[in-house]
Design a protein around this motif. Structure first.
Motif, mmCIF file in Angstrom:
data_model
loop_
_atom_site.group_PDB
_atom_site.id
_atom_site.type_symbol
_atom_site.label_atom_id
_atom_site.label_comp_id
_atom_site.label_asym_id
_atom_site.label_seq_id
_atom_site.Cartn_x
_atom_site.Cartn_y
_atom_site.Cartn_z
ATOM 1 N N VAL A 65 -27.943 -4.722 -6.353
ATOM 2 C CA VAL A 65 -29.052 -3.971 -6.953
ATOM 3 C C VAL A 65 -30.292 -4.868 -7.042
ATOM 4 N N PHE A 66 -31.458 -4.245 -6.895
ATOM 5 C CA PHE A 66 -32.742 -4.937 -7.003
ATOM 6 C C PHE A 66 -32.964 -5.385 -8.449
ATOM 7 N N VAL A 67 -33.360 -6.629 -8.620
ATOM 8 C CA VAL A 67 -33.649 -7.140 -9.967
ATOM 9 C C VAL A 67 -35.020 -6.610 -10.400
ATOM 10 N N PRO A 68 -35.108 -5.877 -11.515
ATOM 11 C CA PRO A 68 -36.411 -5.350 -11.927
ATOM 12 C C PRO A 68 -37.380 -6.475 -12.246
ATOM 13 N N ARG A 69 -38.657 -6.251 -11.905
ATOM 14 C CA ARG A 69 -39.684 -7.278 -12.050
ATOM 15 C C ARG A 69 -40.659 -6.915 -13.169
ATOM 16 N N LEU A 94 -38.135 7.975 -8.200
ATOM 17 C CA LEU A 94 -37.612 7.935 -6.835
ATOM 18 C C LEU A 94 -37.291 6.494 -6.444
ATOM 19 N N GLY A 95 -36.004 6.198 -6.243
ATOM 20 C CA GLY A 95 -35.568 4.832 -5.920
ATOM 21 C C GLY A 95 -35.302 4.062 -7.191
ATOM 22 N N ALA A 96 -34.244 4.453 -7.901
ATOM 23 C CA ALA A 96 -34.083 4.016 -9.298
ATOM 24 C C ALA A 96 -33.501 2.612 -9.461
ATOM 25 N N GLY A 97 -32.704 2.132 -8.512
ATOM 26 C CA GLY A 97 -32.110 0.793 -8.633
ATOM 27 C C GLY A 97 -31.356 0.635 -9.943
ATOM 28 N N SER A 98 -31.693 -0.394 -10.707
ATOM 29 C CA SER A 98 -31.032 -0.633 -11.994
ATOM 30 C C SER A 98 -31.319 0.478 -13.006
ATOM 31 N N VAL A 117 -33.343 9.108 -8.887
ATOM 32 C CA VAL A 117 -32.792 9.319 -7.539
ATOM 33 C C VAL A 117 -32.565 7.965 -6.873
ATOM 34 N N GLU A 118 -31.389 7.784 -6.304
ATOM 35 C CA GLU A 118 -31.088 6.520 -5.615
ATOM 36 C C GLU A 118 -30.233 6.821 -4.392
ATOM 37 N N ARG A 119 -30.599 6.162 -3.278
ATOM 38 C CA ARG A 119 -29.898 6.436 -2.017
ATOM 39 C C ARG A 119 -28.782 5.442 -1.721
ATOM 40 N N ASP A 120 -28.932 4.220 -2.202
ATOM 41 C CA ASP A 120 -28.012 3.132 -1.852
ATOM 42 C C ASP A 120 -26.715 3.270 -2.663
ATOM 43 N N ALA A 121 -25.586 3.380 -1.940
ATOM 44 C CA ALA A 121 -24.302 3.617 -2.624
ATOM 45 C C ALA A 121 -23.933 2.450 -3.548
ATOM 46 N N ALA A 146 -27.530 10.940 -6.489
ATOM 47 C CA ALA A 146 -27.443 10.253 -5.203
ATOM 48 C C ALA A 146 -28.239 11.074 -4.199
ATOM 49 N N GLY A 147 -29.309 10.509 -3.677
ATOM 50 C CA GLY A 147 -30.139 11.273 -2.752
ATOM 51 C C GLY A 147 -31.188 10.406 -2.103
ATOM 52 N N ASP A 148 -31.836 10.991 -1.095
ATOM 53 C CA ASP A 148 -32.846 10.288 -0.303
ATOM 54 C C ASP A 148 -34.218 10.844 -0.685
ATOM 55 N N MET A 149 -35.107 9.976 -1.113
ATOM 56 C CA MET A 149 -36.420 10.452 -1.571
ATOM 57 C C MET A 149 -37.248 11.072 -0.440
ATOM 58 N N THR A 150 -36.812 10.883 0.792
ATOM 59 C CA THR A 150 -37.552 11.479 1.912
ATOM 60 C C THR A 150 -36.920 12.789 2.385
ATOM 61 N N SER A 167 -42.471 5.865 -8.798
ATOM 62 C CA SER A 167 -41.607 5.187 -7.832
ATOM 63 C C SER A 167 -42.047 3.742 -7.617
ATOM 64 N N ASN A 168 -41.037 2.884 -7.530
ATOM 65 C CA ASN A 168 -41.241 1.526 -7.019
ATOM 66 C C ASN A 168 -40.421 1.462 -5.728
ATOM 67 N N PRO A 169 -41.011 1.931 -4.629
ATOM 68 C CA PRO A 169 -40.230 2.097 -3.398
ATOM 69 C C PRO A 169 -40.128 0.777 -2.638
ATOM 70 N N PRO A 170 -39.301 0.739 -1.580
ATOM 71 C CA PRO A 170 -39.325 -0.437 -0.715
ATOM 72 C C PRO A 170 -40.678 -0.507 -0.018
ATOM 73 N N TYR A 171 -41.367 -1.643 -0.124
ATOM 74 C CA TYR A 171 -42.714 -1.707 0.478
ATOM 75 C C TYR A 171 -43.026 -3.025 1.176
ATOM 76 N N PRO A 188 -31.305 -5.030 1.124
ATOM 77 C CA PRO A 188 -32.314 -4.742 2.151
ATOM 78 C C PRO A 188 -33.013 -3.396 1.943
ATOM 79 N N LEU A 189 -32.248 -2.382 1.527
ATOM 80 C CA LEU A 189 -32.843 -1.048 1.357
ATOM 81 C C LEU A 189 -33.917 -1.039 0.253
ATOM 82 N N ALA A 190 -33.852 -2.013 -0.641
ATOM 83 C CA ALA A 190 -34.836 -2.075 -1.727
ATOM 84 C C ALA A 190 -36.134 -2.736 -1.280
ATOM 85 N N LEU A 191 -36.092 -3.418 -0.140
ATOM 86 C CA LEU A 191 -37.226 -4.263 0.240
ATOM 87 C C LEU A 191 -38.059 -3.695 1.387
HETATM 88 C C1 LIG Z 1 -37.908 -1.939 -5.037
HETATM 89 S S1 LIG Z 1 -36.417 -1.179 -5.548
HETATM 90 C C2 LIG Z 1 -36.912 -0.551 -7.144
HETATM 91 C C3 LIG Z 1 -35.782 -0.306 -8.097
HETATM 92 C C4 LIG Z 1 -36.230 0.052 -9.523
HETATM 93 N N1 LIG Z 1 -36.936 1.307 -9.532
HETATM 94 C C5 LIG Z 1 -37.112 -1.040 -10.092
HETATM 95 O O1 LIG Z 1 -38.318 -0.813 -10.226
HETATM 96 O O2 LIG Z 1 -36.606 -2.109 -10.394
HETATM 97 C C6 LIG Z 1 -36.394 0.275 -4.514
HETATM 98 C C7 LIG Z 1 -35.171 1.165 -4.710
HETATM 99 O O3 LIG Z 1 -35.311 2.337 -3.891
HETATM 100 C C8 LIG Z 1 -34.086 2.612 -3.256
HETATM 101 N N2 LIG Z 1 -34.382 3.367 -2.028
HETATM 102 C C9 LIG Z 1 -34.842 2.885 -0.851
HETATM 103 N N3 LIG Z 1 -35.049 3.887 0.019
HETATM 104 C C10 LIG Z 1 -34.695 5.030 -0.627
HETATM 105 C C11 LIG Z 1 -34.691 6.397 -0.256
HETATM 106 N N4 LIG Z 1 -35.095 6.795 0.946
HETATM 107 N N5 LIG Z 1 -34.297 7.324 -1.168
HETATM 108 C C12 LIG Z 1 -33.881 6.926 -2.411
HETATM 109 N N6 LIG Z 1 -33.857 5.637 -2.805
HETATM 110 C C13 LIG Z 1 -34.262 4.701 -1.935
HETATM 111 C C14 LIG Z 1 -33.479 1.252 -3.007
HETATM 112 O O4 LIG Z 1 -32.089 1.327 -2.789
HETATM 113 C C15 LIG Z 1 -33.863 0.516 -4.296
HETATM 114 O O5 LIG Z 1 -32.890 0.685 -5.294
#
Ligand SMILES: C[S@@+](CC[C@H](N)C(=O)[O-])C[C@H]1O[C@@H](n2cnc3c(N)ncnc32)[C@H](O)[C@@H]1O
Length: 261
Positions: A65-69, A94-98, A117-121, A146-150, A167-171, A188-191
């Motif tokens: 899991v992504f470490v929250p910042r 969208l992309g909830a992580g922890s 919503v979180e996609r990564d199992a 469990a779902g894909d934000m797209t 959302s704090n998406p992968p960017y 990787p999916l978080a980044l």
């Molecule tokens: C940068 S982390 C942010 C996690 C948390 N929201 C935070 O701020 O600490 C991005 C999160 O989005 C999830 N993610 C990436 N692509 C996604 C998608 N298409 N649908 C849902 N979640 C997704 C990743 O697995 C990851 O947990």
């Protein structure tokens, strides 16, 4: 700082208590030594303590899991300002992580109905764990999906009714150099967000526009180099107004906000 926090974790005392401790038992010293070596090998501090502070919460984190910042805390502050005065707001993270954002919103706005919503199992196990812990502590339960934000079918039942999408998406642009703590330990999916880092964001805008009610708020974290590109993307999308960008506490561009037209 890291050494003190590791020793405090080994001894199970608050960091401030270290000042007044006379002694460190041998077995604790041994465990401390092992943790120091792991930290020197760039294992994230939060993976070693198993905890990450975020606003008023302490979340369980670890491998997968992504470490929250701390940078993300201000996005939550902005979100809470948007919810002020709305009795039972509907919120989607969208992309909830922890669960840092979703669970903080539920904690600080007790009447909010929050869906995470979180996609990564692997990551969603941590979302669920932290959500269960916060519900047991008395916060309004957050729905973890469990779902894909797209996905165009995501949360069809909430379409046009959501007060806030956050959302704090992968960017991170593909191939960018990141510290070893990040490259080796954040999933990787978080980044990674494609060549310019904005691949996922482009598609999340479509989801956000579909879910938000007219006037509903959108807040998206971004990399410090995306302070112009992301607002431009949101404006170009066409369904959003009042597009603005906000700095973090270090003064670097950090998140873009807008409202659904
Ligand atoms: C940068 S982390 C942010 C996690 C948390 N929201 C935070 O701020 O600490 C991005 C999160 O989005 C999830 N993610 C990436 N692509 C996604 C998608 N298409 N649908 C849902 N979640 C997704 C990743 O697995 C990851 O947990």
């Amino acid at each position: 700082m890291d050494a003190e926090l590791l020793l405090a974790a080994v001894l199970d005392v608050p960091r401030a208590r270290l000042l007044t401790l006379d002694d460190v038992p041998d077995d604790a010293a041994d465990r401390f030594g092992v943790l120091l070596e792991q930290r020197a090998d760039r294992v994230p501090l939060q993976h070693l303590t198993g905890r990450a502070p975020f606003r008023h919460l302490e979340l369980a984190v670890g491998p997968g899991v992504f470490v929250p910042r701390p940078e993300t805390e201000q996005l939550v502050g902005w979100a809470l300002d948007q919810l002020a005065g709305i009795a039972d707001p509907v919120v989607v993270d969208l992309g909830a992580g922890s669960g840092a954002i979703a669970l903080s919103l539920a904690h600080e706005h007790p009447r909010a109905r929050v869906t995470a919503v979180e996609r990564d199992a692997g990551a969603i196990e941590w979302t669920r764990h932290n959500a269960a812990a916060r519900a047991a502590a008395g916060d309004r339960p957050v729905e973890v999906l469990a779902g894909d934000m797209t996905d165009p079918e995501l949360l069809r039942d909430l379409e046009g009714t959501v007060d806030l999408v956050v959302s704090n998406p992968p960017y991170v642009p593909d191939g960018a150099r990141v510290p070893r703590e990040v490259a080796d330990h954040d999933p990787p999916l978080a980044l990674w967000g494609g060549p310019d880092g904005l691949d996922v964001v482009r598609r999340l805008l479509v989801t956000a526009a579909r879910l938000l009610r007219p006037g509903g708020g959108l807040g998206i974290e971004h990399a410090d180099a995306q302070g112009s590109a992301l607002p431009a993307l949101v404006r170009a999308h066409g369904d959003f107004i009042d597009v603005a960008d906000h700095p973090d506490l270090a003064g670097r561009p950090r998140f873009t906000t807008a409202r659904r037209a």
